[in-house]
Scaffold this active site. Structure first.
Site: not given
Ligand code: ARG
Length: 408
Positions: A20, A100, A129, A181
């Site tokens: 991506d 993040r 995110d 993912s």
């Molecule tokens: N659900 C988790 C959160 O919102 C992880 C999000 C990212 N997950 C991923 N498999 N890329 O903090």
């Protein structure tokens, strides 16, 4: 499409090396006619970042910057989370949610020092995110533009992204990649998509990266001791080490004993429920130990009040509101509760479980002479009668009042 979209001349992109974000480099160049600086954060994701840096440059970035954020991540994000026993919906230690805002903070920093007009990220329009990246940018650089290619382009599915990559000769993964993912940092791994999207399906073994299945864990338990100073993990098995090092050691050990697999259907901020699987061996062990130490060092009122605010604090972090006055106030409150959370906790790791077996502290509020049922008991039993009669007075008064009212 026109190459002069909004006159952006330089963008700093949060780059992971995956399909991506690689496609996004090209897309930004094609659609904005801008220069792209790739920013690669070392969050302890256990990957060699040099080839990723090279890939960014090969894909069209004019500059690729790798920054080791592990220490800052532990100090400013993970440690406050441990002190607070932060869990979203009672289960998820939030490795991704905590990571993040730090990545976004540095995106903004780099954008400023590179004199870029915008930052960009590769999140989709469906997840949490994107919110975390953008709220952080709002808080730290309200004037900064944020470009979100996945949201404003057709690059929403893997097939389209693959097609785009082929067209521009961007290296695509040759082997059929695992259909998950994944987001990974030193505090844990988040895994979603593929078969996991059916909440009835048990996560297949190939979804897990660092934890063994119970059937492959050692037969005998392993005992470990974790030492804390003012709520911060500072010792493992009697040896002083950095919290980062402790987390690394516990990730390996906990993984070996099958600890920290979490399976959760969670409520996303954007209104949908999603099924996600996590691996967080170090977080699971550290939170278990930390709570155990708090049980002997915090007074009842502080402990109960602290437990009450945790779900709200966790929600705030999950929602991406890290750089807000309320989060800072929560952190300040939690810090002030940790002054005496110093001592050791003994735990046994066995077959996916982390079992506390002992705790001690120079500031322990546990008094054997008050708790004992044996000789040496200092507790004033006679005081209990008076205490109960006043404590229970409202109950008695109410019952008596009801009785006379009924007989009227
Ligand atoms: N659900 C988790 C959160 O919102 C992880 C999000 C990212 N997950 C991923 N498999 N890329 O903090």
């Amino acid at each position: 499409m026109s190459k002069t979209k909004n006159k952006i001349s330089k963008v700093v992109l949060a780059y992971s090396g995956g399909l991506d974000t690689s496609v996004i480099i090209r897309w930004l160049i094609e659609n904005y006619g801008c220069e792209v600086v790739a920013f690669i954060a070392d969050m302890g994701q256990g990957e060699n970042l040099n080839p990723i840096r090279q890939k960014a440059l090969k894909t069209g970035a004019t500059k690729a910057i790798v920054k080791d954020l592990r220490q800052e991540f532990v100090q400013d994000f993970v440690i406050p989370a441990i002190k607070a026993n932060l869990l979203y919906e009672g289960k998820y230690p939030m490795a991704t949610s905590l990571g993040r805002p730090l990545i976004a903070k540095w995106l903004v920093e780099v954008a400023k020092s590179e004199k870029a007009d915008a930052i960009a990220h590769g999140c989709t329009g469906k997840g949490n995110d994107q919110v975390r990246f953008e709220l952080t940018a709002f808080a730290l650089a309200p004037e900064m533009k944020v470009i979100v290619p996945i949201r404003e382009s057709e690059l929403k599915t893997r097939d389209v992204a693959m097609e785009y990559a082929r067209k521009y000769k961007i290296p695509v993964p040759v082997t059929k990649k695992k259909p998950y993912s994944i987001d990974r940092n030193l505090y844990g791994i988040s895994i979603e998509c593929g078969v996991l999207e059916d909440p009835w399906v048990e996560p297949p073994e190939d979804a897990f990266l660092i934890t063994r299945p119970i059937s492959k864990t050692p037969k005998n338990p392993l005992e470990i001791t974790i030492g804390f100073k003012e709520g911060v993990p500072v010792r493992l098995n009697g040896k002083r080490m950095s919290t980062l090092r402790i987390i690394q050691e516990l990730t390996a050990l906990g993984g070996k004993y099958g600890i920290g697999r979490i399976d959760l259907v969670e409520n996303r901020l954007v209104g949908i429920k999603s099924r996600e699987v996590y691996e967080a061996p170090a977080a699971t062990i550290l939170l278990t130990a930390h709570k155990e130490l708090e049980a002997i060092t915090l007074d009842r009122e502080t402990m109960h009040f602290k437990e009450m605010i945790v779900p709200r604090y966790a929600e705030l972090v999950y929602y991406g509101q890290w750089y807000t006055p309320l989060r800072e106030a929560f952190a300040a409150f939690v810090d002030s509760t940790q002054k005496f959370v110093t001592g050791d906790v003994r735990l046994k790791l066995h077959k996916g479980q982390c079992i506390p077996v002992g705790r001690r502290s120079p500031y322990s509020l546990y008094q054997k002479s008050l708790a004992t049922y044996e000789v040496g008991d200092m507790f004033d039993h006679s005081a209990a009668a008076g205490f109960i009669s006043l404590f229970g007075l409202p109950i008695k008064v109410q019952a008596m009042a009801r009785k006379t009212q009924k007989s009227k």
